[in-house]
Enzyme design. Structure first.
Site, PDB file in Angstrom:
ATOM      1  N   ASP A  20       0.818  -1.220   0.000  1.00 42.96           N
ATOM      2  CA  ASP A  20       0.000   0.000   0.000  1.00 42.96           C
ATOM      3  C   ASP A  20       0.850   1.267   0.000  1.00 42.96           C
ATOM      4  O   ASP A  20       1.920   1.305   0.605  1.00 42.96           O
ATOM      5  CB  ASP A  20      -0.895  -0.023   1.245  1.00 42.96           C
ATOM      6  N   HIS A  37       3.023   2.980  -8.991  1.00 44.59           N
ATOM      7  CA  HIS A  37       2.945   1.525  -9.212  1.00 44.59           C
ATOM      8  C   HIS A  37       4.231   1.016  -9.857  1.00 44.59           C
ATOM      9  O   HIS A  37       4.707  -0.072  -9.539  1.00 44.59           O
ATOM     10  CB  HIS A  37       1.726   1.176 -10.070  1.00 44.59           C
ATOM     11  N   LEU A 132      11.022 -20.583  -4.052  1.00 40.81           N
ATOM     12  CA  LEU A 132      10.079 -19.600  -3.503  1.00 40.81           C
ATOM     13  C   LEU A 132       8.847 -19.590  -4.404  1.00 40.81           C
ATOM     14  O   LEU A 132       8.980 -19.576  -5.625  1.00 40.81           O
ATOM     15  CB  LEU A 132      10.716 -18.193  -3.501  1.00 40.81           C
TER      16      LEU A 132
HETATM   17  C1  FPP Z   1      -1.823   0.063  -3.458  1.00 37.51           C
HETATM   18  O1  FPP Z   1      -1.357   1.396  -3.439  1.00 37.51           O
HETATM   19  C2  FPP Z   1      -1.223  -0.658  -4.585  1.00 37.51           C
HETATM   20  C3  FPP Z   1      -1.891  -1.179  -5.640  1.00 37.51           C
HETATM   21  C4  FPP Z   1      -3.343  -1.060  -5.829  1.00 37.51           C
HETATM   22  C5  FPP Z   1      -1.188  -1.866  -6.725  1.00 37.51           C
HETATM   23  C6  FPP Z   1      -0.003  -2.662  -6.293  1.00 37.51           C
HETATM   24  C7  FPP Z   1       0.744  -3.086  -7.468  1.00 37.51           C
HETATM   25  C8  FPP Z   1       2.097  -3.096  -7.563  1.00 37.51           C
HETATM   26  C9  FPP Z   1       3.038  -2.744  -6.475  1.00 37.51           C
HETATM   27  C10 FPP Z   1       2.687  -3.537  -8.807  1.00 37.51           C
HETATM   28  C11 FPP Z   1       2.874  -5.014  -8.747  1.00 37.51           C
HETATM   29  C12 FPP Z   1       2.429  -5.542 -10.006  1.00 37.51           C
HETATM   30  C13 FPP Z   1       2.596  -6.800 -10.417  1.00 37.51           C
HETATM   31  C14 FPP Z   1       2.544  -7.027 -11.856  1.00 37.51           C
HETATM   32  C15 FPP Z   1       2.883  -7.941  -9.538  1.00 37.51           C
HETATM   33  P1  FPP Z   1      -2.389   2.556  -3.623  1.00 37.51           P
HETATM   34  O2  FPP Z   1      -2.482   2.868  -5.065  1.00 37.51           O
HETATM   35  O3  FPP Z   1      -3.672   2.158  -2.950  1.00 37.51           O
HETATM   36  O4  FPP Z   1      -1.707   3.726  -2.856  1.00 37.51           O
HETATM   37  P2  FPP Z   1      -2.449   4.880  -2.037  1.00 37.51           P
HETATM   38  O5  FPP Z   1      -3.115   4.200  -0.866  1.00 37.51           O
HETATM   39  O6  FPP Z   1      -1.316   5.755  -1.624  1.00 37.51           O
HETATM   40  O7  FPP Z   1      -3.401   5.544  -2.981  1.00 37.51           O
END
Ligand code: FPP
Length: 239
Positions: A20, A37, A132
């Protein structure tokens, strides 16, 4: 945080992460959320390296939740395409490192066939790896998973008195994955957000005040040290 602080004989077998804070990380830099992301993906691969280094056997990450469909279309599209492009670009490298790739979540019509094909190809290529298992929860929701398990049990004609916790567990998306020992959430939020609801009944939770793109293997080690400080009693008493 260095490796010697970790008791390598008591490393959690399964670590789950709610990644997050990508959006906030980007917004603080005046960048589009999608840049968060992208940076989050580097953090994920650093966490994979850390997990390999200390011998974590299962790593499960929340990449796209059933609730994420309500985000702006542009961000949803980005996340879907990003997953597909990432898989193509990184699956060989994961394979060489002995990582088995798995996906859990709903395979509904909102997911392009090309994305599903890419997921299946990556899972197939890496199926025999055992060092893993990296499970990517994609279009995943804990309640949806339990609901789907109930549907399967009913469809199989199981009598109510035959249904046990094991029956439910056996009908989840990936019943062979052990329950997470350690669940990490970044960004200073203290919620499960529908992640692994059934499986996290006894997981140790560690909440870190770091936005996911700033997460690195160092934070993974920190969370493992915290986990090792805790006593796990599974509802019982100390022996
Ligand atoms: C939450 O942060 C994150 C996500 C919804 C996406 C997580 C995805 C990745 C880290 C990329 C990984 C991808 C693959 C292909 C495995 P948020 O957008 O909710 O952040 P915020 O709470 O600050 O808005």
């Amino acid at each position: 945080m260095s490796l010697p602080e970790i008791d390598l004989s008591a490393v959690p077998a399964h670590v789950a992460c709610v990644m997050d804070g990508n959006g906030r990380w980007a917004e603080r830099r005046g960048l589009p959320r999608t840049a968060g992301h992208e940076a989050g993906l580097d953090a994920l691969f650093d966490a994979v390296d850390g997990a390999l280094e200390i011998g974590v056997q299962w790593l499960t990450v929340y990449a796209f939740s059933t609730e994420n469909w309500s985000r702006p279309l542009e961000e949803v599209r980005f996340l879907l395409d990003f997953n597909r492009a990432t898989l193509r670009a990184r699956r060989d490298e994961m394979h060489e490192r002995g990582v088995r790739l798995r996906f859990v979540g709903g395979r509904d019509r909102r997911l392009a066939r090309s994305l599903l094909r890419e997921m299946d190809a990556a899972a197939e290529l890496t199926a025999a790896n055992r060092r893993l298992t990296l499970t990517v929860a994609f279009n995943y929701g804990g309640r949806a998973e339990i609901t789907e398990a109930v549907r399967r049990i009913v469809a199989a004609g199981t009598r109510p008195e035959e249904i046990t916790e094991d029956t439910v567990g056996a009908n989840l998306f990936s019943p062979d994955i052990p329950d997470p020992d350690l669940l990490i959430r970044t960004s200073g939020e203290y919620r499960l957000s529908n992640f692994l609801l059934w499986q996290s009944a006894y997981s140790e939770m560690v909440f870190l005040d770091v936005l996911w793109p700033d997460f690195s293997r160092r934070h993974l080690l920190k969370a493992v040290v915290e986990y090792q400080r805790r006593e796990r009693r599974f509802g019982g008493l100390d022996q």
